[in-house]
Design a protein around this motif. Structure first.
Motif, PDB file in Angstrom:
ATOM      1  N   ARG A  84       6.023  -2.975  -7.718  1.00 29.04           N
ATOM      2  CA  ARG A  84       5.271  -3.684  -6.507  1.00 29.04           C
ATOM      3  C   ARG A  84       4.808  -5.169  -7.055  1.00 29.04           C
ATOM      4  O   ARG A  84       5.045  -6.012  -6.352  1.00 29.04           O
ATOM      5  CB  ARG A  84       3.955  -2.935  -6.542  1.00 29.04           C
ATOM      6  N   LEU A  85       4.392  -5.237  -8.309  1.00 26.58           N
ATOM      7  CA  LEU A  85       3.946  -6.606  -8.683  1.00 26.58           C
ATOM      8  C   LEU A  85       5.170  -7.575  -8.571  1.00 26.58           C
ATOM      9  O   LEU A  85       4.724  -8.779  -8.180  1.00 26.58           O
ATOM     10  CB  LEU A  85       3.272  -6.334  -9.929  1.00 26.58           C
ATOM     11  N   LYS A 118       7.752  -7.614  -6.789  1.00 26.13           N
ATOM     12  CA  LYS A 118       8.152  -7.819  -5.420  1.00 26.13           C
ATOM     13  C   LYS A 118       6.880  -8.800  -4.834  1.00 26.13           C
ATOM     14  O   LYS A 118       7.598  -9.757  -4.059  1.00 26.13           O
ATOM     15  CB  LYS A 118       8.034  -6.485  -4.427  1.00 26.13           C
ATOM     16  N   GLN A 119       5.609  -8.710  -5.224  1.00 28.38           N
ATOM     17  CA  GLN A 119       4.743  -9.856  -4.624  1.00 28.38           C
ATOM     18  C   GLN A 119       5.282 -11.004  -5.540  1.00 28.38           C
ATOM     19  O   GLN A 119       5.093 -12.087  -4.824  1.00 28.38           O
ATOM     20  CB  GLN A 119       3.384  -9.315  -5.310  1.00 28.38           C
ATOM     21  N   LYS A 138       8.007 -12.696  -3.688  1.00 27.73           N
ATOM     22  CA  LYS A 138       7.443 -12.950  -2.177  1.00 27.73           C
ATOM     23  C   LYS A 138       6.896 -14.425  -2.445  1.00 27.73           C
ATOM     24  O   LYS A 138       6.995 -15.319  -1.526  1.00 27.73           O
ATOM     25  CB  LYS A 138       6.657 -12.057  -1.502  1.00 27.73           C
ATOM     26  N   LEU A 139       5.979 -14.343  -3.405  1.00 21.64           N
ATOM     27  CA  LEU A 139       5.313 -15.664  -3.847  1.00 21.64           C
ATOM     28  C   LEU A 139       6.241 -16.800  -4.094  1.00 21.64           C
ATOM     29  O   LEU A 139       6.206 -17.884  -3.400  1.00 21.64           O
ATOM     30  CB  LEU A 139       4.487 -15.625  -5.086  1.00 21.64           C
ATOM     31  N   HIS A 149      -1.080 -19.926  -1.031  1.00 18.01           N
ATOM     32  CA  HIS A 149      -0.116 -18.737  -1.647  1.00 18.01           C
ATOM     33  C   HIS A 149      -0.769 -18.270  -3.099  1.00 18.01           C
ATOM     34  O   HIS A 149      -0.759 -16.649  -3.124  1.00 18.01           O
ATOM     35  CB  HIS A 149       1.143 -19.479  -1.688  1.00 18.01           C
ATOM     36  N   PHE A 178      -1.773 -14.398  -3.259  1.00 22.64           N
ATOM     37  CA  PHE A 178      -1.183 -13.478  -4.355  1.00 22.64           C
ATOM     38  C   PHE A 178      -2.268 -12.839  -5.430  1.00 22.64           C
ATOM     39  O   PHE A 178      -2.084 -11.632  -5.651  1.00 22.64           O
ATOM     40  CB  PHE A 178      -0.022 -14.158  -5.093  1.00 22.64           C
ATOM     41  N   GLU A 192      -4.396 -10.200  -3.574  1.00 22.56           N
ATOM     42  CA  GLU A 192      -3.533  -8.819  -3.416  1.00 22.56           C
ATOM     43  C   GLU A 192      -3.428  -8.213  -4.850  1.00 22.56           C
ATOM     44  O   GLU A 192      -3.757  -6.970  -4.887  1.00 22.56           O
ATOM     45  CB  GLU A 192      -2.478  -9.100  -2.647  1.00 22.56           C
ATOM     46  N   ALA A 193      -3.226  -8.812  -6.083  1.00 23.25           N
ATOM     47  CA  ALA A 193      -2.818  -8.183  -7.039  1.00 23.25           C
ATOM     48  C   ALA A 193      -4.063  -7.568  -7.535  1.00 23.25           C
ATOM     49  O   ALA A 193      -4.081  -6.457  -8.351  1.00 23.25           O
ATOM     50  CB  ALA A 193      -2.422  -9.135  -7.978  1.00 23.25           C
ATOM     51  N   ARG A 251      -5.493  -4.536  -5.898  1.00 28.98           N
ATOM     52  CA  ARG A 251      -4.916  -3.083  -6.194  1.00 28.98           C
ATOM     53  C   ARG A 251      -5.391  -2.555  -7.526  1.00 28.98           C
ATOM     54  O   ARG A 251      -5.422  -1.398  -7.906  1.00 28.98           O
ATOM     55  CB  ARG A 251      -3.233  -3.485  -6.472  1.00 28.98           C
TER      56      ARG A 251
END
Length: 1035
Positions: free
Chosen positions: A684-685, A687-688, A691-692, A808, A812, A815-816, A819
């Motif tokens: 998941r991280l 992927k983040q 995306k960043l 951005h 990021f 969101e990180a 979680r």
């Protein structure tokens, strides 16, 4: 391969504190001092101290990593540390100093350096001075308190220079021109240069020689391309050594080779306080040097200059149109291209050169000094009267002296008569002389009175019949009509003479006392007058200084306004409104630093210039000379660069220490996640992160599109508009060069000399550049758009990009860590990730400065790229003109030039503008994009390393794998060292005060033996001067 031991090598833990203290430290306590150092508005001095401490910290951390070798993560962190150490270099702030001959430029620089004389000089016109760079001397060797380097041009450059000199020197028959004896002619300059190096050659030998042959002579070949290093313990000694290379010998009786025509650049290193913070003064003779190598050096310095000091005598600055005329249109236009208005400093020199009467009248300060001036005139009258009284008293004193002389003469006579009477002779009174009275002393001295009168007295009573004196002194009634003198009568006369002499002497003493008193009164009056004159002169000097300061600031701003309005009217004449200011010209005026200085007064008040008859009246202190203010200004110019460089290093260091701390804190037991959960969180991280990366790349593309659009709108589209105009103006411009002298044309010899040097020449008639003149129409009209593109649009595009990056990043991060909070893990590392986020934001600000500096450098190169293209296109015409000889050659030269310009003008300007466009599109845009891409990639790499390590507990380079045993052992060893690193920086904020700490010398951080309290962070630290490699020294 070295193995990692469980116990630290050399017990570094003892030097930094016990390991168990680490676990009691909260996240908020980690790197707080370093964070405070970076984020606060600290002085450059404190920041540089921080850099010095940071270098020491890195050295401490390297020891266990080097012991680990290639095992675990040691190599990775060692590389990061090595990269950081290369950043810990002191920045240089280059300040160009320009000014016409006689402006006092060298004197100003010497005064700023606090030296009486240091810069070498040469007064010959033939000697075009080489650029002279003056930097701080970091050497600790007591034998080289002053150092210098003299760099000579290469053999190829000397051959090219000789070719140009030969074309100036030889006439149409291949012989040395008869003009060679005229030092102001081009042939005279060429002859002086050649004879300086080849002093034994006759005119015939010079005419038969070739440039290649001369350059290949052994003595010259041993000098070309070399660097001579000099050192001295005094400035006077270094000056004398430099003069051996730089000065010309007008009477070179020994016919020794001189070096000044071969010098490319001179570098001087001195321990001047004004240079201690990184300022580098460069005495620039100009870029119109006939020697291409020196001209290139001067041009490169101009491009690299952070500041520009313009020196002009204050008399000229007041009388002329000041800054407008002194800078000139082309110079102001170049400042506009470069966006360096704020870099200019104006220096009015020779403020001691002033006429009080003229200054008071022109400045309207008569009323202000009227009282003092009236008293000065009153004193002058009193002094004149007292001097007249002294003259009268001197006459009285001289009369007394004459009277004493007469009394002594009479005394001698009567004393002689007494002696005669005592011997049995009959004596008579001398014939009566004119009565003794006061009379003026004769101009001719009387000589020794005794010697003068003794022979007369003796002869008066001599038995010799041939005596002249008896007839002269005893003339009068016959002896039978006179009574002989008795002893009592003689004694009475002598007593009378003695009393009279005493009375006259008393009178003379009284007169001398009066004269002495009058002299003392005159001395006091003169002292008072000098003080009043100094005060009046000081008022006039300060008044003229302030007037000049205001006038120069205002004229500088009005000069910029003229250029703005000229360009605005040409771009859109229909909508041009001269009543609307295009910028805040009051701010432009206020931003220009102007110093009115007196180098001679500063030197005199500093105890120098002992042999010079110079009166420093008008200056009560060195501060009034404004040289100390100039010295402070030189230091202040370095502050922005020093602070930015130090803050950038410290911010990156904080990121590195945070990353290493997060890495070392993970011992594999802090996470409660199962292996499967770790794998899912890692996916998941990642992927983040991907995306960043995509978002940042999209922002970068948008930024570059905006930059290219700005260049197209403001520069490239202008090419299409102004190239046709330049094409139309090219032939008239070339025709004007050959016009009659009366209407601004050139003398044929100057025309040909310019062609010999590919269109660029600085001769007796001034600086000429045919290539720049041809391109001038485009250059003039392009300035406004160029400024908008690089000074407005580029920074705006960059700011938009960095704001997007920040948004951005924050998204990021949010969101990180959200979680992580949901999972209830890794609380200890979240705060450090927040600190890293702040550091990333600061890093982005540093990138902005780096990109703008890069753009500034590249746009300067692009701006100057047009004229070399024009020069290449014009070379066939220049070469053809040089080949012309004989009758009608000047007419053929002009025809050839006009024909070539007419044939090549369209292609010439298109090629020049296309070349500039390619440089901007390819070089500038690509370099900016590469810099920003590198920032994005570095950001992504650091984020992946930190967030994967803290939130998932895996190494970014080993997907799904946990730390090995060796890795865990290395982390355990590094953790206590990292935990104590912030303690090093705490010393900078000790109770003794930040300001006091900044002033700490090397002695304060003594080299003494380390005591038992080895945990103190200041132990073993070095100062910035010791730890930082100085870039200027390396160069």
């Amino acid at each position: 391969m070295a193995s990692v031991k469980s116990e630290p090598v050399d017990d570094p833990g003892a030097a930094l504190g016990a390991v168990d203290a680490v676990h009691g430290m909260t996240d908020n306590e980690k790197h707080d001092y370093l964070q405070r150092l970076v984020s606060s508005a600290n002085s450059p001095d404190l920041l540089e101290k921080g850099v010095s401490v940071g270098v020491r910290v890195l050295q401490t951390l390297k020891k266990p990593l080097e012991a680990a070798g290639l095992q675990a993560s040691g190599a990775q962190w060692l590389k990061a540390i090595s990269d950081f150490e290369t950043l810990a270099k002191a920045t240089r702030t280059i300040v160009g100093v320009v000014g016409d001959t006689g402006a006092g430029k060298s004197s100003v620089i010497s005064a700023v350096l606090d030296e009486e004389r240091l810069l070498p000089t040469n007064c010959m016109r033939a000697c075009t001075a080489s650029p002279t760079e003056i930097s701080y001397n970091y050497s600790e060797n007591p034998d080289e308190l002053y150092r210098a380097e003299v760099e000579f041009i290469s053999a190829d450059d000397w051959v090219k220079d000789l070719r140009g000199l030969y074309t100036d020197l030889l006439d149409g028959n291949g012989e040395v021109s008869r003009e060679c004896t005229n030092q102001d002619s081009d042939a005279g300059v060429a002859y002086a240069k050649i004879k300086a190096v080849y002093s034994k050659l006759t005119k015939e030998h010079i005419a038969r020689a070739t440039p290649e042959g001369l350059a290949s002579q052994v003595a010259v070949r041993q000098v070309l391309g070399t660097i001579r290093k000099l050192r001295a313990t005094t400035a006077a000694s270094l000056y004398r050594q430099l003069q051996e290379y730089v000065d010309s010998k007008e009477k070179n009786t020994e016919k020794r080779m001189e070096f000044w025509p071969l010098i490319k650049v001179v570098r001087i290193y001195t321990k001047a306080s004004a240079l201690a913070t990184g300022a580098c003064l460069v005495d620039l003779p100009g870029v119109q040097d006939s020697n291409a190598a020196r001209a290139a050096v001067a041009a490169n310095y101009m491009k690299a200059c952070t500041g520009l000091w313009i020196v002009a005598p204050i008399t000229r600055a007041v009388d002329d149109k000041t800054a407008r005329s002194l800078l000139g249109n082309s110079f102001r236009r170049q400042l506009r291209y470069d966006g360096t208005y704020s870099a200019v400093t104006f220096i009015c020199s020779k403020t001691d050169d002033i006429s009080v009467t003229e200054a008071a009248e022109s400045l309207g300060i008569d009323e202000e000094i009227s009282e003092s001036w009236a008293r000065i005139e009153e004193i002058s009258d009193e002094v004149r009267k007292l001097k007249s009284d002294i003259g009268d008293f001197k006459d009285e004193r001289d009369a007394c002296g004459d009277l004493i002389d007469k009394i002594e003469q009479d005394w001698d006579k009567w004393e002689a008569l007494g002696s005669k009477l005592a011997g049995g002779a009959t004596v008579y009174a001398p014939a009566p002389n004119s009565p003794r009275k006061k009379r003026k002393r004769q101009a001719r001295p009387l000589g020794n009175r005794k010697k003068l009168n003794s022979s007369d007295v003796d002869s008066d009573f001599s038995d010799s019949d041939g005596s002249d004196f008896s007839d002269k002194e005893n003339q009068g009634p016959p002896a039978e009509d006179r009574e002989p003198l008795t002893a009592d009568e003689i004694e009475a006369e002598l007593a009378s003479l003695k009393a009279e002499k005493k009375e006259v002497r008393a009178k003379k003493k009284e007169i001398e006392d009066k004269v002495k008193a009058i002299r003392e009164a005159i001395k006091e009056l003169v002292t008072e007058k000098d003080m009043l004159l100094a005060e009046v002169k000081a008022i006039c000097i300060q008044g003229r200084n302030e007037y000049s300061r205001r006038a120069i600031k205002q004229d500088f701003a009005m000069g910029i306004k003229e250029l703005d309005q000229e360009n605005a009217a040409e771009e859109d004449e229909a909508n041009f409104d001269p009543d609307v200011d295009l910028r805040d010209y009051d701010a432009v005026a206020a931003s220009l630093p102007v110093f009115c200085v007196s180098s001679r007064a500063f030197q005199k008040l500093s105890g120098r210039l002992q042999k010079d008859d110079f009166n420093a009246g008008g200056f009560q202190s060195v501060e009034e000379t404004e040289i100390p203010q100039m010295q402070a200004h030189a230091k202040k110019l370095t502050e922005a660069g020093r602070a930015a460089s130090s803050r950038r290093f410290l911010n990156d260091l904080m990121q590195l220490l945070n990353s290493m701390t997060m890495w070392a804190s993970d011992d594999g037991t802090g996470s409660s996640l199962t292996d499967a959960e770790k794998a899912r969180e890692e996916t998941r991280l990642r992927k983040q992160l991907h995306k960043l990366e995509q978002n940042l790349e999209a922002a970068l593309r948008g930024c570059m599109t905006s930059v290219k659009q700005a260049l197209t709108e403001h520069i490239f589209m202008s090419f299409d508009k102004y190239v046709p105009m330049a094409v139309d103006a090219a032939v008239p411009t070339a025709t004007q060069w050959g016009a009659p002298k009366a209407v601004g044309g050139l003398y044929w010899a100057t025309y040909k000399a310019t062609c010999r040097r590919n269109g660029v020449f600085a001769g007796a008639s001034g600086a000429l550049d045919f290539n720049a003149e041809l391109f001038d129409l485009i250059s003039r009209h392009l300035a406004s758009g160029w400024e908008r593109a690089f000074q407005r649009r580029l920074p705006t595009s960059l700011d938009d990009f960095l704001r997007t990056v920040k948004v951005h990043l924050e998204k990021f991060h949010a969101e990180a860590i959200e979680r992580a909070r949901e999972l209830g893990t890794h609380y200890n590392g979240l705060h450090m990730l927040g600190q890293q986020l702040q550091a990333h934001s600061q890093r982005s600000a540093d990138v902005r400065g780096a990109v703008l500096a890069l753009a500034q450098e590249l746009q300067r190169e692009a701006n100057g790229a047009s004229t070399p293209v024009i020069q290449d296109e014009m070379t066939p015409a220049y070469e053809g003109c040089v080949e012309e000889r004989g009758p009608g050659s000047y007419m053929r030269m002009k025809s050839l030039m006009i024909r070539h310009v007419d044939n090549r003008r369209t292609v010439m300007f298109r090629n020049a503008t296309n070349f500039v466009q390619r440089q901007l599109e390819v070089d500038l845009c690509n370099r900016i994009q590469e810099t920003l891409e590198a920032h994005v990639q570095e950001l992504k790499s650091r984020l992946a390393r930190d967030y994967l390590s803290v939130l998932v507990g895996v190494d970014v380079a080993s997907i799904g794998l946990g730390p090995s045993r060796l890795e865990l052992m290395l982390r355990a060893e590094m953790l206590p060292l990292l935990a104590k690193t912030d303690g090093f920086f705490a010393e900078l904020f000790s109770d003794s005060g930040k300001d006091e700490k900044v002033q700490t010398t090397d002695a304060d951080n003594s080299d003494g033996e380390q005591d038992d309290n080895a945990a103190r962070p200041e132990q073993g630290l070095t100062t910035a001067e010791e730890s930082v490699t100085v870039k200027g020294e390396q160069e």
